[in-house]
Design an enzyme around this catalytic site. Structure first.
Site, mmCIF file in Angstrom:
data_model
loop_
_atom_site.group_PDB
_atom_site.id
_atom_site.type_symbol
_atom_site.label_atom_id
_atom_site.label_comp_id
_atom_site.label_asym_id
_atom_site.label_seq_id
_atom_site.Cartn_x
_atom_site.Cartn_y
_atom_site.Cartn_z
ATOM 1 N N CYS A 150 6.186 -0.114 6.816
ATOM 2 C CA CYS A 150 5.786 1.149 6.098
ATOM 3 C C CYS A 150 6.855 1.356 5.220
ATOM 4 O O CYS A 150 7.994 1.679 5.680
ATOM 5 C CB CYS A 150 5.456 2.356 6.928
ATOM 6 S SG CYS A 150 4.993 3.762 6.284
ATOM 7 N N LEU A 151 6.739 1.930 3.971
ATOM 8 C CA LEU A 151 7.716 2.167 3.051
ATOM 9 C C LEU A 151 8.604 3.445 3.663
ATOM 10 O O LEU A 151 9.402 3.660 3.406
ATOM 11 C CB LEU A 151 7.173 2.487 1.545
ATOM 12 C CG LEU A 151 6.584 1.341 0.958
ATOM 13 C CD1 LEU A 151 6.475 1.622 -0.579
ATOM 14 C CD2 LEU A 151 7.268 0.101 0.966
ATOM 15 N N GLY A 197 0.978 -1.320 -0.082
ATOM 16 C CA GLY A 197 0.101 -0.040 0.041
ATOM 17 C C GLY A 197 0.982 1.271 -0.168
ATOM 18 O O GLY A 197 1.982 1.114 0.442
ATOM 19 N N GLN A 229 3.243 9.997 0.800
ATOM 20 C CA GLN A 229 4.604 9.534 0.924
ATOM 21 C C GLN A 229 5.473 9.468 -0.072
ATOM 22 O O GLN A 229 6.603 8.994 -0.064
ATOM 23 C CB GLN A 229 4.459 7.892 1.135
ATOM 24 C CG GLN A 229 3.505 7.411 2.415
ATOM 25 C CD GLN A 229 3.322 6.029 2.523
ATOM 26 O OE1 GLN A 229 2.499 5.422 2.237
ATOM 27 N NE2 GLN A 229 4.573 5.291 3.103
ATOM 28 N N HIS A 259 -2.182 7.720 6.685
ATOM 29 C CA HIS A 259 -1.071 8.721 6.082
ATOM 30 C C HIS A 259 -1.789 10.017 5.762
ATOM 31 O O HIS A 259 -1.236 10.762 5.780
ATOM 32 C CB HIS A 259 -0.580 8.027 4.791
ATOM 33 C CG HIS A 259 0.525 6.994 5.234
ATOM 34 N ND1 HIS A 259 1.616 7.705 5.975
ATOM 35 C CD2 HIS A 259 0.725 5.710 5.035
ATOM 36 C CE1 HIS A 259 2.587 6.355 6.070
ATOM 37 N NE2 HIS A 259 1.996 5.291 5.660
ATOM 38 N N HIS A 277 -4.180 1.580 7.796
ATOM 39 C CA HIS A 277 -2.615 2.031 7.811
ATOM 40 C C HIS A 277 -2.532 3.287 6.707
ATOM 41 O O HIS A 277 -2.239 4.493 7.065
ATOM 42 C CB HIS A 277 -1.713 0.983 7.509
ATOM 43 C CG HIS A 277 -0.542 1.397 7.136
ATOM 44 N ND1 HIS A 277 0.287 1.006 8.218
ATOM 45 C CD2 HIS A 277 0.100 2.464 6.598
ATOM 46 C CE1 HIS A 277 1.895 1.503 7.777
ATOM 47 N NE2 HIS A 277 1.656 2.163 6.834
ATOM 48 N N GLU A 278 -3.076 3.027 5.443
ATOM 49 C CA GLU A 278 -3.061 3.908 4.442
ATOM 50 C C GLU A 278 -3.815 5.283 4.835
ATOM 51 O O GLU A 278 -3.420 6.441 4.360
ATOM 52 C CB GLU A 278 -3.245 3.313 3.083
ATOM 53 C CG GLU A 278 -2.180 2.159 2.643
ATOM 54 C CD GLU A 278 -0.854 2.422 2.759
ATOM 55 O OE1 GLU A 278 -0.371 3.536 2.796
ATOM 56 O OE2 GLU A 278 -0.220 1.302 3.045
HETATM 57 NI NI NI Z 1 2.805 3.357 5.623
#
Ligand code: NI
Length: 173
Positions: free
Chosen positions: A96-97, A46, A51, A143, A139-140
């Protein structure tokens, strides 16, 4: 499709406010395909637009098959909002990226419904998602509110992570 640079925690850019998408055009299509490319390039499941430094309410998700392959469950969510959180609270390990090479346990709801628009601007919804998709959606969408999963960890862990990743960021520049 171009993989773009990922914004890393604790960069304050991850905390900046995000705007709703109002124009459903070619630019939006490019953004979402670049987001997918960036997500795949980092083996993610995701990614939210902030991000990659784009402050718009856009999320892409692709939950892998059991063998780890991706591409069958691609989701592009424009202006997504949670309409229901239900079920038990479940603890699972997240990554998380924007926080590379770190995983930790976070508690989320086990069931999550989301309304969103597709690339044409049409209203769509995901009703009562469960399992990894339910976790990933929460989670997304966090953000888009400027929230990162490490915000849920203890103060001690957060301050350690902040120091570690601030140093990594500094070394990169
Ligand atoms: Ni993330």
């Amino acid at each position: 499709m171009t993989a773009r640079n990922v914004v890393f925690y604790p960069d304050p850019d991850l905390r900046a406010p995000n705007r709703p998408v109002t124009e459903f055009n070619a630019e939006l299509e490019t953004l979402t395909s670049d987001m997918l490319e960036t997500m795949y390039a980092h083996d993610g499941i995701g990614l939210a637009a902030p991000q990659i430094g784009v402050h718009q309410n856009v999320v892409v998700i692709d939950i892998p098959e059991e063998d780890g392959s991706q591409g069958k469950h691609q989701l592009i969510l424009i202006n997504p909002r949670i309409t229901e959180l239900a079920g038990e609270e479940v603890e699972s390990e997240e990554g998380c990226l924007s926080v590379p090479e770190y995983r930790d346990k976070v508690t989320r709801h086990s069931i999550c419904s989301v309304s969103y628009q597709d690339l044409e601007g049409k209203e769509q919804s995901i009703e009562k998602a469960e399992g990894l998709l339910a976790i990933c959606l929460q989670h997304e969408l966090d953000h888009l509110q400027g929230k990162v999963f490490v915000d849920y960890l203890s103060r001690l862990k957060r301050s350690r992570l902040q120091k570690k990743y601030a140093k990594l960021l500094q070394d990169k520049h």
